[in-house]
Scaffold this motif. Sequence first.
Motif, PDB file in Angstrom:
ATOM      1  N   ILE A 161       0.679  -1.171  -0.280  1.00  0.00           N
ATOM      2  CA  ILE A 161      -0.095  -0.053   0.130  1.00  0.00           C
ATOM      3  C   ILE A 161       1.645   1.741  -0.047  1.00  0.00           C
ATOM      4  CG2 ILE A 161      -1.716   1.618   1.318  1.00  0.00           C
ATOM      5  CD1 ILE A 161      -3.196  -1.351   2.146  1.00  0.00           C
ATOM      6  N   ASP A 162       0.178   2.176  -0.756  1.00  0.00           N
ATOM      7  CA  ASP A 162       1.197   3.775  -0.908  1.00  0.00           C
ATOM      8  C   ASP A 162       0.575   4.741   0.348  1.00  0.00           C
ATOM      9  OD1 ASP A 162       2.525   5.893  -1.648  1.00  0.00           O
ATOM     10  OD2 ASP A 162       2.407   5.036  -3.740  1.00  0.00           O
ATOM     11  N   PRO A 163       1.448   5.312   1.123  1.00  0.00           N
ATOM     12  CA  PRO A 163       0.613   5.949   2.206  1.00  0.00           C
ATOM     13  C   PRO A 163       0.645   7.151   1.167  1.00  0.00           C
ATOM     14  CG  PRO A 163       2.838   5.302   1.964  1.00  0.00           C
ATOM     15  CD  PRO A 163       2.862   4.380   1.132  1.00  0.00           C
ATOM     16  N   GLY A 176      -3.014   3.980   6.794  1.00  0.00           N
ATOM     17  CA  GLY A 176      -2.789   2.937   7.878  1.00  0.00           C
ATOM     18  C   GLY A 176      -2.025   1.564   7.718  1.00  0.00           C
ATOM     19  N   GLY A 177      -2.245   0.765   5.974  1.00  0.00           N
ATOM     20  CA  GLY A 177      -2.593  -0.429   5.980  1.00  0.00           C
ATOM     21  C   GLY A 177      -1.044  -0.248   5.377  1.00  0.00           C
ATOM     22  N   LYS A 178      -0.607  -2.064   5.373  1.00  0.00           N
ATOM     23  CA  LYS A 178       0.638  -2.610   4.780  1.00  0.00           C
ATOM     24  C   LYS A 178       0.660  -3.461   2.952  1.00  0.00           C
ATOM     25  CE  LYS A 178       3.116  -0.529   8.269  1.00  0.00           C
ATOM     26  NZ  LYS A 178       3.781   1.244   7.706  1.00  0.00           N
ATOM     27  N   LYS A 187      -8.087  -7.592   0.920  1.00  0.00           N
ATOM     28  CA  LYS A 187      -8.148  -7.039   1.867  1.00  0.00           C
ATOM     29  C   LYS A 187      -7.008  -6.470   2.556  1.00  0.00           C
ATOM     30  CE  LYS A 187      -8.633 -12.568   2.698  1.00  0.00           C
ATOM     31  NZ  LYS A 187      -7.550 -13.609   2.993  1.00  0.00           N
ATOM     32  N   VAL A 188      -6.814  -5.969   3.820  1.00  0.00           N
ATOM     33  CA  VAL A 188      -6.665  -5.275   3.853  1.00  0.00           C
ATOM     34  C   VAL A 188      -5.436  -5.010   5.275  1.00  0.00           C
ATOM     35  CG1 VAL A 188      -5.447  -2.638   4.914  1.00  0.00           C
ATOM     36  CG2 VAL A 188      -7.493  -3.011   2.985  1.00  0.00           C
ATOM     37  N   ASP A 189      -4.616  -5.983   4.844  1.00  0.00           N
ATOM     38  CA  ASP A 189      -3.335  -6.725   6.440  1.00  0.00           C
ATOM     39  C   ASP A 189      -4.295  -7.924   6.698  1.00  0.00           C
ATOM     40  OD1 ASP A 189      -1.757  -4.207   5.956  1.00  0.00           O
ATOM     41  OD2 ASP A 189      -2.332  -3.386   7.167  1.00  0.00           O
ATOM     42  N   GLU A 190      -4.767  -8.523   5.601  1.00  0.00           N
ATOM     43  CA  GLU A 190      -5.331  -9.940   5.664  1.00  0.00           C
ATOM     44  C   GLU A 190      -6.844  -9.480   6.778  1.00  0.00           C
ATOM     45  OE1 GLU A 190      -4.252 -12.956   4.887  1.00  0.00           O
ATOM     46  OE2 GLU A 190      -2.048 -11.620   3.812  1.00  0.00           O
ATOM     47  N   LYS A 191      -7.268  -8.706   7.002  1.00  0.00           N
ATOM     48  CA  LYS A 191      -8.195  -8.381   7.419  1.00  0.00           C
ATOM     49  C   LYS A 191      -9.122  -8.548   6.004  1.00  0.00           C
ATOM     50  CE  LYS A 191     -11.491  -5.181   9.920  1.00  0.00           C
ATOM     51  NZ  LYS A 191     -11.488  -3.996  11.717  1.00  0.00           N
ATOM     52  N   ILE A 226      -7.222   5.712  -0.964  1.00  0.00           N
ATOM     53  CA  ILE A 226      -8.960   5.033  -1.559  1.00  0.00           C
ATOM     54  C   ILE A 226      -7.886   3.434  -2.525  1.00  0.00           C
ATOM     55  CG2 ILE A 226     -11.038   5.181  -2.110  1.00  0.00           C
ATOM     56  CD1 ILE A 226      -9.940   6.758   0.924  1.00  0.00           C
ATOM     57  N   PHE A 227      -8.424   3.003  -2.357  1.00  0.00           N
ATOM     58  CA  PHE A 227      -8.152   1.734  -3.239  1.00  0.00           C
ATOM     59  C   PHE A 227      -9.779   1.584  -3.471  1.00  0.00           C
ATOM     60  CE2 PHE A 227      -9.771  -2.371  -4.997  1.00  0.00           C
ATOM     61  CZ  PHE A 227      -7.690  -2.269  -5.811  1.00  0.00           C
ATOM     62  N   ARG A 228      -9.372   1.752  -4.941  1.00  0.00           N
ATOM     63  CA  ARG A 228     -11.006   1.881  -6.300  1.00  0.00           C
ATOM     64  C   ARG A 228     -11.027   0.869  -7.056  1.00  0.00           C
ATOM     65  NH1 ARG A 228     -12.689   2.897 -11.132  1.00  0.00           N
ATOM     66  NH2 ARG A 228     -14.630   3.599 -11.294  1.00  0.00           N
TER      67      ARG A 228
END
Length: 445
Positions: free
Chosen positions: A310-312, A367-369, A340-344, A316-318
């Motif tokens: 994820i680019d800080p 804030g995600g990786k 998923k964001v960080d497996e969530k 937003i992802f679309r």
Amino acid sequence: MAHFIRASTFALLLLAMVSASARAADAIWTLTDAEFRQQPVTIKSIAPDRMVFTSGHGELTLDRVDFLSVERPPGGEDAAGDFALLLISGDTLYGTPGGVVSGRLTWKSAAFGEVAVKLSDCQAMVRRKSEAPVNQMDQKRVEDLIGFANGDAQKGFVADVDKDKIVLEVGDAKVSRELSAIAYVLFASAARPAATAASAMRVRLGDGSSLTADDVLLKEENLIISSKGAENRSVPMSAVAGIEQLNGPVAWLSARTPTSAEQINFAIEHPESFPTRMNCNVEGRPIRFGRLTYARGIGVHAKSIVTFNIDPAYPIFRTQFAVDPDQPRTDKADVTVRIKVDEKIAHEVKHFRGGRLAEPVFVDVAGGKRLTLEVDFGANAETQDRFNWIEPAFIKHKPAAPASAPAVAEPATTRPTVVIPTEPTSEPAALPASAPTIKPATTEP
């Protein structure tokens, strides 16, 4: 006398029409802004920091931070040159090679002039109307792979190539072959540069050529293309089919290298049959839905797990998505779609079937990786589970009201080939009808 006046008047009107058509900036373009809103415009001015357009609502000024792209249908011009040079940036240069010096290939392009390109930035060199193996385009190679017109192939390293010959280093020997015998060269995979937040402008021409630069400027009837440390280039605006900002308000995922891309077959023992492909479906053909063709996307086959950092700079992802309609019996398709964001799990759709285009999905990734795009088996195992992520992108701002993804009227900016991505970039350039034929994979589950 009256007849002469009528003829003269007609001639003047015809001349005016020709002059008007020559004014490329006065042509109707499709403008897409940072919120994915589209409208027809004419171009009034282009400067590095802003652009001015005329629309049905009057004059419209867009700062660079609000500009995504301006496009019009290609004019169908034939590309000049015997070969297409495909770069890992996604650019395409038609022309002829002019020699290799100190690891740089001199490329003579009728559209952009003489361009010096690092060999490590080259993906492939393909002769027009010849076939290149699409299933090998995105494979990692430690040597160059040269395909000959007679069907033979040879590994080695390109030491030199010009309009007459190609010189290969094969072991300790150097082998020279006539360039006329070469169908394609797939260059060894080079280390990909890390993602960068620096924005750039890609200029796409009607013949399918494209070039990425730092800035563009409209000066009279020419588009001036400039980059730091390079000589300015000038192309007639009448030859331009599109201008797009890369790494501006939008960063396309198909232009970024995933940290991992995995395909797990349900039962069939050929896990490499349907690798993840950028800006085309798993068979190397354009991504389509209905009457629209999309220039940007990711083609996969269930079960597919593709992960990106994820680019800080983009919170937003679309995306949109659909079962690939370019396959038989799409009614048999049934998949579970997860983001998923960080497996969530941030978004999930179970029993997603063929014939449906998902509405735009927006996911907060601040804030995600890691972002993971997953297409899992559904009710029918892996039957007809070819799937397209349509225009997946990191964006800086969520649109005030979700709008349909910008689609390009056929044939537009699609290129039915695999692109080895890098940054900054967006979509691969278009290959017109006279371009090299990319041979699609034919394996079906």
